[in-house]
Design a protein around this motif. Structure first.
Motif, PDB file in Angstrom:
ATOM      1  N   LEU A  76      29.333 -41.344 -23.569  1.00 23.31           N
ATOM      2  CA  LEU A  76      28.220 -41.605 -24.496  1.00 23.31           C
ATOM      3  C   LEU A  76      28.616 -42.709 -25.460  1.00 23.31           C
ATOM      4  O   LEU A  76      29.648 -42.660 -26.119  1.00 23.31           O
ATOM      5  N   THR A  79      23.078 -43.235 -29.315  1.00 26.38           N
ATOM      6  CA  THR A  79      21.767 -42.569 -29.249  1.00 26.38           C
ATOM      7  C   THR A  79      20.937 -43.083 -30.419  1.00 26.38           C
ATOM      8  O   THR A  79      21.473 -43.403 -31.478  1.00 26.38           O
ATOM      9  N   ILE A 131      19.176 -42.325 -24.922  1.00 23.06           N
ATOM     10  CA  ILE A 131      20.609 -42.105 -24.716  1.00 23.06           C
ATOM     11  C   ILE A 131      21.179 -43.310 -23.981  1.00 23.06           C
ATOM     12  O   ILE A 131      20.631 -43.748 -22.967  1.00 23.06           O
TER      13      ILE A 131
END
Length: 357
Positions: A76, A79, A131
């Protein structure tokens, strides 16, 4: 793919986060929406939220993404919350100048909350979550629709009854309304309508339940009108006079002008002009202010006075008259004095005595 139990747990945590926000209540359609494919997913706590102008709102979601993708570790990277602009561009709300100083993006444990303060009606939009990983990106559609409403009370009359309606952009049945009389809560229910026995000294406002600190503007009957007269000096005969009436009222007042001992109104509107003012215009006048909640009157008196120019003319006339009388007065004094002197002289002349021989 994240197990359903974990998604449920995260949705519960998101809803708890909303409830924990001090003094913050939002109206939402309690339907949790999950979009997901191959391990990607976004779950919104609500699909619709209605909030009041000037207040603060929170939009919540939880998200998932695959730990591996195409045989590689999927990490990740970012976001953010966004709205779709007219040109199709997607912009992080925390960097959008429109929301500068009003937006917070709070994330932790795959739960994110978008907090928007000091809401404006232009904030009404569809908010979505994105995302971004080191390999791919995912849009959480369709998102949460926010409606920002500015409350207003509409007044209508039916015979002797007064009906009030609280107007908002919220969908019918989506929220409940609270009514205030003289700033004190008097009625709560799901209906936006209220039927009250109205007194002229009363004021009413409404609010959405949970947003009691953001009520609508109050509605009330006109307060005692004030009247201004121009020119403010004494009214000279033949001059023009402008009268202006004003009253604090909501809804705005309509104005009517009356003169004593006359059945029909003299004029309507906030401003009343009298041209060529004469003695017959003198007398008592009234300004009436009225709306659908009541009326009030102010009475005042107008009369012809001695203006400065008229007074100056009178002074000049009087002065000329006095000046014209001075020579006459002096001549009269001189004549009288001359006669008096002549009489005195005659009285002292010696008498001639005839001697007899």
């Amino acid at each position: 793919m994240v197990p359903p139990s974990l998604l449920s747990e995260r949705r519960g945590a998101a809803m708890s986060l909303t409830a924990a926000a001090s003094g913050l209540v939002v109206f939402l359609l309690s339907v949790s929406v999950v979009q997901g494919q191959r391990g990607w997913g976004v779950s919104y706590t609500s699909t619709e939220i209605c909030a009041v102008k000037g207040s603060t709102v929170e939009i919540n979601c939880s998200f998932t993404y695959p730990s591996t993708l195409r045989g590689r570790v999927n990490t990740l990277e970012k976001t953010f919350w966004f709205t779709k602009k007219k040109d199709g561009e997607f912009v992080d709300l925390t960097t959008d100048s429109k929301y500068a100083g009003r937006v917070e993006d709070l994330c932790g444990n795959n739960i994110c909350t978008l907090r928007i303060r000091n809401l404006t009606e232009s904030d009404s939009d569809q908010y979505r979550f994105r995302i971004i990983t080191n390999q791919d990106a995912y849009w959480g559609n369709p998102g949460t629709t926010l409606s920002v409403t500015d409350l207003q009370v509409e007044v209508s009359r039916s015979g002797s009854s007064t009906l009030l309606q609280c107007l908002s952009r919220c969908s019918p049945g989506q929220t409940s309304y609270i009514w205030f009389k003289n700033r004190q809560e008097v009625k709560e229910g799901t209906s936006s309508y209220a039927d009250f026995r109205y007194e002229s000294a009363d004021s009413y406002s409404c609010a959405l339940k949970g947003y009691e600190d953001f009520p609508s503007p109050s509605v009330y009957a006109p307060k005692l009108p004030s009247v201004s007269v121009s020119p403010s000096a004494e009214i000279e005969e033949g001059s023009s006079v402008t009268l202006t009436c004003s009253s604090d009222a909501n809804p705005a007042a309509n104005y009517t002008w009356y003169k004593e001992d006359e059945d029909s109104p003299r004029a309507s509107g906030q401003i009343f002009n009298i041209t060529d003012f004469r003695a017959e215009h003198s007398g008592s006048y009234s300004c009436g202010a009225q709306n659908k909640l009541g009326r009030s009157y102010s009475t005042f008196h107008l009369s012809v006075g001695t203006g400065s120019s008229t007074m100056m003319v009178n002074i000049i006339r009087t002065t000329l008259g006095v000046l014209m009388l001075v020579p006459v007065f002096l001549l009269s004094l001189w004549t009288r004095k001359k006669k008096a002197l002549r009489s005195t002289t005659e009285a002292h002349e010696p008498e001639e005595i005839e001697m007899l021989t």
